[in-house]
Write an enzyme that holds these catalytic residues in place. Sequence first.
Site, PDB file in Angstrom:
ATOM      1  N   HIS A  50      38.008  47.905  32.005  1.00  0.00           N
ATOM      2  CA  HIS A  50      38.529  48.703  33.127  1.00  0.00           C
ATOM      3  C   HIS A  50      37.449  49.202  34.293  1.00  0.00           C
ATOM      4  O   HIS A  50      36.530  49.401  33.827  1.00  0.00           O
ATOM      5  CB  HIS A  50      39.406  49.735  32.596  1.00  0.00           C
ATOM      6  CG  HIS A  50      40.623  49.410  31.814  1.00  0.00           C
ATOM      7  ND1 HIS A  50      41.547  50.345  31.078  1.00  0.00           N
ATOM      8  CD2 HIS A  50      41.064  48.146  31.538  1.00  0.00           C
ATOM      9  CE1 HIS A  50      42.254  49.563  30.587  1.00  0.00           C
ATOM     10  NE2 HIS A  50      42.257  48.516  30.352  1.00  0.00           N
ATOM     11  N   GLU A  52      36.932  52.257  35.452  1.00  0.00           N
ATOM     12  CA  GLU A  52      36.056  53.192  35.151  1.00  0.00           C
ATOM     13  C   GLU A  52      35.109  52.970  34.291  1.00  0.00           C
ATOM     14  O   GLU A  52      33.828  53.332  34.309  1.00  0.00           O
ATOM     15  CB  GLU A  52      37.131  54.222  34.416  1.00  0.00           C
ATOM     16  CG  GLU A  52      38.201  54.765  35.183  1.00  0.00           C
ATOM     17  CD  GLU A  52      39.508  54.078  34.844  1.00  0.00           C
ATOM     18  OE1 GLU A  52      40.561  54.655  34.652  1.00  0.00           O
ATOM     19  OE2 GLU A  52      39.443  52.788  34.644  1.00  0.00           O
ATOM     20  N   ALA A 156      59.767  29.439  54.247  1.00  0.00           N
ATOM     21  CA  ALA A 156      58.984  29.162  55.617  1.00  0.00           C
ATOM     22  C   ALA A 156      60.178  28.414  56.341  1.00  0.00           C
ATOM     23  O   ALA A 156      61.001  27.597  56.027  1.00  0.00           O
ATOM     24  CB  ALA A 156      57.954  28.135  55.338  1.00  0.00           C
ATOM     25  N   LEU A 206      51.978  23.285  42.865  1.00  0.00           N
ATOM     26  CA  LEU A 206      52.048  24.765  42.636  1.00  0.00           C
ATOM     27  C   LEU A 206      50.974  25.427  42.053  1.00  0.00           C
ATOM     28  O   LEU A 206      50.991  26.276  41.210  1.00  0.00           O
ATOM     29  CB  LEU A 206      53.220  25.067  41.798  1.00  0.00           C
ATOM     30  CG  LEU A 206      54.817  24.834  42.131  1.00  0.00           C
ATOM     31  CD1 LEU A 206      55.897  25.021  41.485  1.00  0.00           C
ATOM     32  CD2 LEU A 206      54.876  25.278  43.529  1.00  0.00           C
ATOM     33  N   VAL A 263      68.082  28.341  44.659  1.00  0.00           N
ATOM     34  CA  VAL A 263      67.602  29.094  44.033  1.00  0.00           C
ATOM     35  C   VAL A 263      67.379  30.464  44.877  1.00  0.00           C
ATOM     36  O   VAL A 263      67.655  31.607  44.325  1.00  0.00           O
ATOM     37  CB  VAL A 263      66.136  28.977  43.252  1.00  0.00           C
ATOM     38  CG1 VAL A 263      65.617  30.055  42.779  1.00  0.00           C
ATOM     39  CG2 VAL A 263      66.369  27.815  42.442  1.00  0.00           C
TER      40      VAL A 263
END
Length: 331
Positions: A50, A52, A156, A206, A263
Site C-alpha cells: 500500500h 503508506e 462514439a 478489446l 446492450v
Amino acid sequence: MDDEAGMARAIELAASVRAWAHPNPWVGAVLDTGAEGATQRPGAGGHGRHAEAVALDEAGRDAEAATLYVTLEPCVAFDGKRTPPCAQRIIDAGVRRVVVGIEDGDPRVQGRGIDALRAAGVDVEVGVLADDITTQLRPYLHHRTTGRPFVVLKLAATLDGRTAAPDGTSQWITGVAARKDAHRLRAESDAVLVGAGTVRADDPALTVRLVDGPDPRRVVLGRAPDNAKVRPCDEVEGDVADVLARLGSEGVLQVLVEGGASVAGELHRRGLVDRYVVYLAPALFGGDDALGLFSGAGASTIGGVWRGRIVDIARVGDDLRVELEPEQERA
C-alpha cells in the site's frame, strides 16, 4: 510543506498508478521528509504494498515525528499480506501527525483506521482536498458501498449522433487521439463488457495497445465465435444486472461497456450506467438512415427524456469527449 500541497502531491501519485492498482484502491502517500509512495501493482516486485508502506519504507527512521499525507484512510485489517496493516505501520514508525483525505468506505475499515491512530496518540486530520479525492476514487468507493462495479458506458458518434452507416460499417469514426483515450479507459477498468453481436460484427480484441496498462477481463454477453479476437473471454448469459452483480462480488471495481447499441440501450433504460463517456467526431452522416447510439424504444414524450449532468468536457485531438452522469447516483 502545507497540508494542501502535501495532499495535492499524494493525489498526483495516486493518479500515476490508476491503471495498475486495481483491485486495490489507487492511493498516494507523502511524508514531509520528502519520502513518498503509491499503491503498488498486486503481484509486482513490491508484492502490492500500500502507498503508506511504500513511503514509510523509503523514509526509514526519518518517519519518526513526521507528518504523513495520505489520500485514503489507512487500513486496519490484514488482507493476506505478510506485513502489518498500514495503521499499525504508521504507529510503529513513530509518525507524529497524519492528514487523511477521505474516510474509507470499506466496511472493514470505515473510520477504524483513524480511530486506531488517534488511540495511539497520533494527531489525525481528515478532509483535506476531500472532493478531489472522492472524485478520483469514485469507482472504488461505489463498489465498497454498493457491492456493484462502477459502470462506464463508452460511446462514439458523429455530431449528429450516428455510430454506423446504413450498411453497417462503423470503424474509426473518431481519430487516433480519441482511440488512445478509450484505451486508457480500458486500462483503468477491471473488465470490459460487450454484446456477442458486436463481437460478430467488429471482431474487437478489446486489449490495451495504445497506452501503457493491463488488459481488462473481457466479458461477452452471449456466445463469441470460436476464432474471435476477444478470446480468451468470459461468455455469460442471463440478466445484465445479475451479470454486473456477479462481477462486483468477484472484486471488479469498474466495468467498461463498449457495445453495441442493444446492450447500451438496455443498460441505459434500466439505469445501470454510472458514467457516460461520449466521443464526438467532427463528422456528419447528414441523414436519418444511419444507426444511432442506442437501439430499442426510447422516451415517448419530451417529459420522459433522460437528463443527467455533464461532469467533464475535453478536446481530444480533433474530437470532443463529453462525460455525463445521472443526476443522482443510484443506490
